[in-house]
Every structure is written in C-alpha cells, then in structure tokens.
Design a protein around this motif. Sequence first.
Motif, PDB file in Angstrom:
ATOM      1  N   MET A  22       1.205   3.632 -12.181  1.00  0.00           N
ATOM      2  CA  MET A  22       1.077   4.631 -13.241  1.00  0.00           C
ATOM      3  C   MET A  22       1.221   6.045 -12.681  1.00  0.00           C
ATOM      4  N   ILE A  23       0.650   6.285 -11.514  1.00  0.00           N
ATOM      5  CA  ILE A  23       0.791   7.597 -10.873  1.00  0.00           C
ATOM      6  C   ILE A  23       2.248   7.847 -10.516  1.00  0.00           C
ATOM      7  N   TRP A  24       2.905   6.821  -9.960  1.00  0.00           N
ATOM      8  CA  TRP A  24       4.338   6.945  -9.642  1.00  0.00           C
ATOM      9  C   TRP A  24       5.150   7.233 -10.905  1.00  0.00           C
ATOM     10  N   ALA A  25       4.846   6.506 -11.999  1.00  0.00           N
ATOM     11  CA  ALA A  25       5.589   6.692 -13.248  1.00  0.00           C
ATOM     12  C   ALA A  25       5.366   8.094 -13.809  1.00  0.00           C
ATOM     13  N   TRP A  26       4.140   8.607 -13.724  1.00  0.00           N
ATOM     14  CA  TRP A  26       3.837   9.942 -14.244  1.00  0.00           C
ATOM     15  C   TRP A  26       4.653  10.998 -13.505  1.00  0.00           C
ATOM     16  N   ARG A  27       4.909  10.769 -12.216  1.00  0.00           N
ATOM     17  CA  ARG A  27       5.641  11.749 -11.406  1.00  0.00           C
ATOM     18  C   ARG A  27       7.151  11.536 -11.446  1.00  0.00           C
ATOM     19  N   LYS A  28       7.587  10.259 -11.537  1.00  0.00           N
ATOM     20  CA  LYS A  28       9.006   9.960 -11.352  1.00  0.00           C
ATOM     21  C   LYS A  28       9.707   9.390 -12.591  1.00  0.00           C
ATOM     22  N   ARG A  29       8.987   8.643 -13.412  1.00  0.00           N
ATOM     23  CA  ARG A  29       9.653   7.895 -14.483  1.00  0.00           C
ATOM     24  C   ARG A  29       8.672   7.668 -15.632  1.00  0.00           C
ATOM     25  N   SER A 114       8.172 -10.013 -24.376  1.00  0.00           N
ATOM     26  CA  SER A 114       8.171  -9.252 -25.620  1.00  0.00           C
ATOM     27  C   SER A 114       8.080  -7.743 -25.436  1.00  0.00           C
ATOM     28  N   SER A 115       7.792  -7.273 -24.236  1.00  0.00           N
ATOM     29  CA  SER A 115       7.716  -5.829 -24.005  1.00  0.00           C
ATOM     30  C   SER A 115       9.099  -5.251 -23.740  1.00  0.00           C
ATOM     31  N   GLN A 116       9.344  -4.056 -24.268  1.00  0.00           N
ATOM     32  CA  GLN A 116      10.596  -3.358 -23.990  1.00  0.00           C
ATOM     33  C   GLN A 116      10.457  -2.430 -22.794  1.00  0.00           C
ATOM     34  N   HIS A 117       9.323  -2.536 -22.121  1.00  0.00           N
ATOM     35  CA  HIS A 117       9.081  -1.776 -20.892  1.00  0.00           C
ATOM     36  C   HIS A 117       8.905  -2.764 -19.740  1.00  0.00           C
ATOM     37  N   TYR A 118       9.193  -2.293 -18.543  1.00  0.00           N
ATOM     38  CA  TYR A 118       9.096  -3.180 -17.385  1.00  0.00           C
ATOM     39  C   TYR A 118       8.248  -2.499 -16.328  1.00  0.00           C
ATOM     40  N   ASN A 119       7.015  -2.928 -16.234  1.00  0.00           N
ATOM     41  CA  ASN A 119       6.094  -2.387 -15.250  1.00  0.00           C
ATOM     42  C   ASN A 119       5.066  -3.458 -14.907  1.00  0.00           C
ATOM     43  N   GLU A 169       9.901  -1.231 -11.602  1.00  0.00           N
ATOM     44  CA  GLU A 169      11.132  -0.486 -11.363  1.00  0.00           C
ATOM     45  C   GLU A 169      10.971   0.492 -10.206  1.00  0.00           C
ATOM     46  N   ALA A 170       9.775   0.504  -9.608  1.00  0.00           N
ATOM     47  CA  ALA A 170       9.512   1.430  -8.510  1.00  0.00           C
ATOM     48  C   ALA A 170      10.211   1.011  -7.223  1.00  0.00           C
ATOM     49  N   ILE A 171      10.560  -0.263  -7.116  1.00  0.00           N
ATOM     50  CA  ILE A 171      11.256  -0.777  -5.931  1.00  0.00           C
ATOM     51  C   ILE A 171      12.685  -1.126  -6.332  1.00  0.00           C
ATOM     52  N   ASN A 183      12.449 -14.165  -4.539  1.00  0.00           N
ATOM     53  CA  ASN A 183      12.525 -13.438  -5.800  1.00  0.00           C
ATOM     54  C   ASN A 183      12.023 -12.012  -5.570  1.00  0.00           C
ATOM     55  N   THR A 184      12.682 -11.055  -6.165  1.00  0.00           N
ATOM     56  CA  THR A 184      12.379  -9.645  -5.917  1.00  0.00           C
ATOM     57  C   THR A 184      12.352  -8.871  -7.236  1.00  0.00           C
ATOM     58  N   PRO A 185      11.886  -7.630  -7.221  1.00  0.00           N
ATOM     59  CA  PRO A 185      11.948  -6.829  -8.443  1.00  0.00           C
ATOM     60  C   PRO A 185      13.358  -6.740  -9.019  1.00  0.00           C
ATOM     61  N   SER A 186      14.362  -6.614  -8.162  1.00  0.00           N
ATOM     62  CA  SER A 186      15.743  -6.537  -8.641  1.00  0.00           C
ATOM     63  C   SER A 186      16.144  -7.811  -9.371  1.00  0.00           C
ATOM     64  N   HIS A 187      15.858  -8.955  -8.767  1.00  0.00           N
ATOM     65  CA  HIS A 187      16.214 -10.235  -9.398  1.00  0.00           C
ATOM     66  C   HIS A 187      15.449 -10.448 -10.702  1.00  0.00           C
ATOM     67  N   HIS A 188      14.188 -10.045 -10.704  1.00  0.00           N
ATOM     68  CA  HIS A 188      13.377 -10.329 -11.895  1.00  0.00           C
ATOM     69  C   HIS A 188      13.646  -9.333 -13.018  1.00  0.00           C
ATOM     70  N   ARG A 189      14.111  -8.141 -12.680  1.00  0.00           N
ATOM     71  CA  ARG A 189      14.547  -7.221 -13.747  1.00  0.00           C
ATOM     72  C   ARG A 189      15.682  -7.857 -14.542  1.00  0.00           C
ATOM     73  N   VAL A 190      16.578  -8.538 -13.835  1.00  0.00           N
ATOM     74  CA  VAL A 190      17.662  -9.261 -14.506  1.00  0.00           C
ATOM     75  C   VAL A 190      17.086 -10.284 -15.476  1.00  0.00           C
ATOM     76  N   HIS A 191      16.059 -10.994 -15.049  1.00  0.00           N
ATOM     77  CA  HIS A 191      15.483 -12.047 -15.888  1.00  0.00           C
ATOM     78  C   HIS A 191      14.893 -11.486 -17.175  1.00  0.00           C
ATOM     79  N   HIS A 192      14.368 -10.269 -17.127  1.00  0.00           N
ATOM     80  CA  HIS A 192      13.739  -9.662 -18.302  1.00  0.00           C
ATOM     81  C   HIS A 192      14.727  -8.869 -19.153  1.00  0.00           C
ATOM     82  N   ALA A 193      15.994  -8.882 -18.793  1.00  0.00           N
ATOM     83  CA  ALA A 193      16.989  -8.076 -19.510  1.00  0.00           C
ATOM     84  C   ALA A 193      17.522  -8.806 -20.740  1.00  0.00           C
ATOM     85  N   THR A 194      17.972  -8.010 -21.713  1.00  0.00           N
ATOM     86  CA  THR A 194      18.624  -8.566 -22.898  1.00  0.00           C
ATOM     87  C   THR A 194      20.134  -8.340 -22.872  1.00  0.00           C
TER      88      THR A 194
END
Length: 316
Positions: A22-29, A114-119, A169-171, A183-194
Amino acid sequence: MPDFSPTELAVPGFVALVLIEMIWAWRKRREAYEPRDTLTSLAFGLGSTVAGLLTGGLFLALFLWAWQFRLFDIGWSWWAFALCFVLDDLAYYWVHRFGHRVRWFWASHVNHHSSQHYNLSTALRQTWTGFLTLGFAFKLPLVLIGFHPGMIAICAGFNLIYQFWIHTEAIHRMPRWFEAVMNTPSHHRVHHATNPRYLDRNYAGVFIIWDRLFGTFEAERDDEKIRYGIVKQLGSFNLIWAVFHEWIGIAEDVRRAPWRHKLSYLLREPGWSHDGSRQTSDQIRADWIARSPAANKVAANKVAVENAIAETGKPT
C-alpha cells in the motif's frame, strides 16, 4: 499427526506485506488500490476462513478414512514432504484448471478473479463455497498412494502461502531461470487478465512447469496492458453478490434451459450457451485471432512449429 497450520502462522506476514505494498502504491501506482475493492477482498478472506473452519474438518476426516486403503506407508521423512509438495502442486494445477473449464467449479473459483485490481489484497479473495465443488477429490490419489492427510494439508498450506506474493504489480520480472520454473507475479498477472490472448492460461500454483508441460502457458507481454477481472465484470462491491453471483446465474440458466441442455450449464465451460448467445474463452480468443493480423500470424507460426515437431519428432 502434527498440529501445525502454516497459513495461520503466515497471517502476520500477509498483513505486513499488504501494508508495505500500500505504501508502494501510494508513492508509485495509486490506482493499484481502491478502498471499496480492498474492503471486499478482506471480507472475502474473513468469510473463506470461517467456511474453512466449518468444512475443513469434514474433508480431513474423509481423507483419514481413505488413508486406511493406502498402497504404501510413505512416512514423514524430508524427501516425502518434498515429493508430496510437488505432487500436491500438480493436483492443484488440475483442480485449478477444472475451476476455469467447468462452470460448476468456476462458480466457486470466480470469486478469486472478481476484482478489477491486482494487488496483495486480491490474494485474499478466496471462495466461501469450495466445499460444493468437491474439488478435494483431486487430492485423494495422494492419500491412496500413502501420503498422510496431515502432510498433504501442510503442503497445501505452504502452497497457498507461496501464491500470496505473486499477486502484485510491484515486481516486474524475476530472474530468467526463476521465471522458467516457478510461478511469478508476471505469470500470474496473465492468469488474472481478461485480454483474449491471456484467457485461461497459467494455472500453476507454485511450479509454472505444469503449464509449459500441458500447453497452457502464456508469457506476459510488455506491449499489451493487462485488464483484470472477469469477462462480464461484477459492476458492484456488494459482497453477497460477489460471492454468489455465478451460482445464481447457473440456477437461472438451468431453470430456463430446455431439458436436454440443463446439465450442460453445469458441466460445460463458462460462457457456453445452447443458443450461442454467449462466448466461451476459446471462442473469444478465436474471434480475437481472426480480427488481429498480428495474432493470426503468431497463431499460424505456432501451428507450423507444432506440425513440424509432430512430423520430425524434433524442433526445426
């Protein structure tokens, strides 16, 4: 049987990592978090914990009963834990794949998407109704082989802990060797994509090698922004609707469908309809390929390579 729950011990770490992100998101995204979405995810996590307490004992009792029919006494050695962890992850791959390809399973698993956010809070969106799908049956073979139910439960707990950190999405990318096996954040972001390119890909829990082995792997592309959520977005932060909307949809479809199609609305893939009024993920991807010259070329090249391998027995 050891009285040990790795997920309970990991809860303080989960909380700490969410706060750090959350701190990273507040500063970067800042768009990475949305307060109502995060509260819904936290409520999901609380509800799934309660559901697990109410039903977990029944499943463990069933596994202990089945254990009397085991083929071997594997024991509690370190190598047994390692082997159990790998095989448990393989079982997870298949129950996860069924969770996307069979609507009855999807009605439970859709909660997680069901979330449109990824964190990291998205990782807490766990099902309240998993017991209805009887997905635990995918792990019964481990019991019958001879792995103790307690060992399987511990391995499943560590599997769940591993999957927490990849919901971020921080990594951007891990080292290449790590991306190839794990499995990594990059691979799993793909899994959660529409995005059509990414639908129903990367089912892995811990080891991405299962997707590479069974033909369901898709790499994340830097030139295509990921859209998160589900094909038909919820459009609401109502927790009860988020939990039960797909079960309600199944009930409505079964009620309205002709008798010969009723069972198909339970066992066919999500998006299937007897009158063709909706689209499955395969149909969405096929339409996207047909409309996109670049995607069409990639698909054609992939088919050509697969045909060459089939004909010669080795890559050309």
